[in-house]
Structures are given as C-alpha cells and as structure tokens.
Design a protein around this motif. Structure first.
Motif, PDB file in Angstrom:
ATOM      1  N   ALA A  32      -5.945   1.293   1.738  1.00 32.25           N
ATOM      2  CA  ALA A  32      -6.908   1.987   0.871  1.00 32.25           C
ATOM      3  C   ALA A  32      -6.169   2.912  -0.085  1.00 32.25           C
ATOM      4  O   ALA A  32      -6.600   3.129  -1.225  1.00 32.25           O
ATOM      5  N   SER A  33      -5.028   3.439   0.393  1.00 33.06           N
ATOM      6  CA  SER A  33      -4.176   4.240  -0.482  1.00 33.06           C
ATOM      7  C   SER A  33      -3.223   3.307  -1.213  1.00 33.06           C
ATOM      8  O   SER A  33      -3.424   2.093  -1.260  1.00 33.06           O
ATOM      9  N   ASP A  34      -2.153   3.829  -1.748  1.00 29.44           N
ATOM     10  CA  ASP A  34      -1.198   3.001  -2.478  1.00 29.44           C
ATOM     11  C   ASP A  34      -0.451   2.056  -1.539  1.00 29.44           C
ATOM     12  O   ASP A  34      -0.182   2.371  -0.392  1.00 29.44           O
TER      13      ASP A  34
END
Length: 246
Positions: free
Chosen positions: A42-44
């Motif tokens: 969901a993040s980088d």
C-alpha cells in the motif's frame, strides 16, 4: 584450423566434424536472470516473496565456408543433423573441463552466399555447468571435499564402499545432515554401490534397493566444499562427482 572457442554439441566438435565450419564467438555463458515474485505494498514499493534463477540461452556465432551450392547444402544438412539432438552436452574448447546440458532452439544464416555466417541458439534448461567426472578414493571412515571448486552443492554421481570387516547395516552421513542407510548386512570385502544418478543400490552386484531406508536422502544427498562424509565402518571408498558452477 580449430577455433579457440570451438563449439561441441552432443560430443561432436563442429569445427572438426564439418569441413569449413569455424566457431567465431559464444555469448551468454556468464549470464543469468532471476525471476522475482513480489506483491505491491500500500506504501511505496513491493514486498519480496520468492525468486528463482531462470533458464538461459547461449548464442554461438559461426562461419561456414563452401565451394559450391551442392557443397553448402550438404554441410548445412550435416550441421542440422548434429544439432537435432535434444537435451545433450554442450561444451567449448576454451573451457574443456566443464560442460552444459541444452537443446538447440534455432539456427539462422545471416546471408545466402557460399560462405555464410550464422547463429546457433542453445537453450539451457539447467543453467548450471558441470565439471567432467572427478573421483576421490581412499581408505578409512571419512572423506572430505575441501578441494571441491564451487560454492554450489551437487548430488554425487555414485559412492562405492567396501568394508574391511562385516557390518550389520551400511550407513553414510554428512556433516550437513544428509543420511543414507542400507538395512542389510554386508560381508567384509563385498562392495556397496550407491548410484545417485539412477537411484539404485547394489551389494556385490545384487540389487538391494528394497533394503534402503525410506528416511535416506537418496535424491538430495548433496555435497560441496565443506562436506565431510562419514561411513559407519572402516573400508575402501570411491566417490564420483561433478563440480557444479553457475
């Protein structure tokens, strides 16, 4: 004149077996690719899950000299016949102690003259190369492989052991938690042969596979340069193996 990188396929050196054929170059021997499985975060970036080394390809460039169209046709016919073998040995004159196993997947000519250049593509399903068969012989209970010239483990070709005195069972273990157990007595002087290529075992030539323990590491009894094998008795041993490299 034979090229310094002369290409051999299925045990046949093309530079020697096809008049006018010269290996010009080979590319891909030092290459490897790794397929990575990851899931997006969901993040980088992504989270690494697993990876595997993929099969690789070798590209052999060649020159073929002929004196007539008939001569060219005959030489191309012989070339294609040699290269029609499947999953066979692949080697080069500049590295005679090592071999690959692969299959020719394409042959292309760069032009249609009587002296064409061309390319042969070989797909190596097994991307590793293997040394010619080596062996260790001696007497005693242990054998070390400190001169095994690679970090990559490999299953030996075979192990032969002849006990000096009678034993109730034959056992071979490694310091890397590998184990082979034959639940059968062996008389003094009778040779035990464990063939890891064919997954067979004999005593004095008789098949004793049914007496091999199911807990044995028959298919994955690997060795590397840190391996020490230990037998459960004194005797003569012969270990045949191939060094495995990337």
């Amino acid at each position: 004149m034979k090229s310094q990188v002369a290409f051999s396929y299925g045990g046949q050196c093309l530079d020697s077996n096809i008049d006018g054929f010269t290996t010009l170059s080979v590319a891909g021997r030092g290459d490897f690719t790794r397929a990575v499985t990851a899931t997006d975060l969901a993040s980088d970036g992504a989270k690494y899950l697993s990876s595997r080394l993929e099969s690789k390809k070798l590209t052999i460039k060649f020159f073929l000299k002929s004196v007539s169209l008939t001569d060219l046709t005959a030489k191309l016919g012989k070339l294609k016949w040699i290269l029609s073998a499947k999953n066979t040995t692949v080697s080069f004159a500049d590295d005679p102690l090592y071999k690959y196993v692969g299959t020719v997947t394409s042959v292309t000519l760069d032009d249609t003259t009587l002296h064409p250049t061309g390319s042969i593509e070989v797909t190596l399903s097994d991307l590793y190369c293997y040394s010619i068969a080596q062996q260790k012989t001696g007497t005693g209970k242990t054998v070390a492989f400190i001169d095994y010239d690679s970090e990559f483990p490999n299953v030996p070709l075979s192990v032969e052991f002849t006990p000096s005195s009678a034993i109730s069972v034959f056992q071979m273990t490694s310091n890397q938690s590998k184990r082979f157990l034959l639940n059968q007595s062996v008389s003094a002087g009778k040779k035990v042969v464990v063939d890891f290529e064919t997954l067979s075992c004999t005593v004095n030539g008789a098949n004793v596979l049914s007496s091999v323990s199911l807990n044995s590491n028959f298919a994955d009894f690997t060795i590397d340069k840190n391996t020490v094998l230990t037998f459960n008795a004194d005797g003569r041993y012969l270990v045949r193996f191939e060094v495995k490299k990337l």
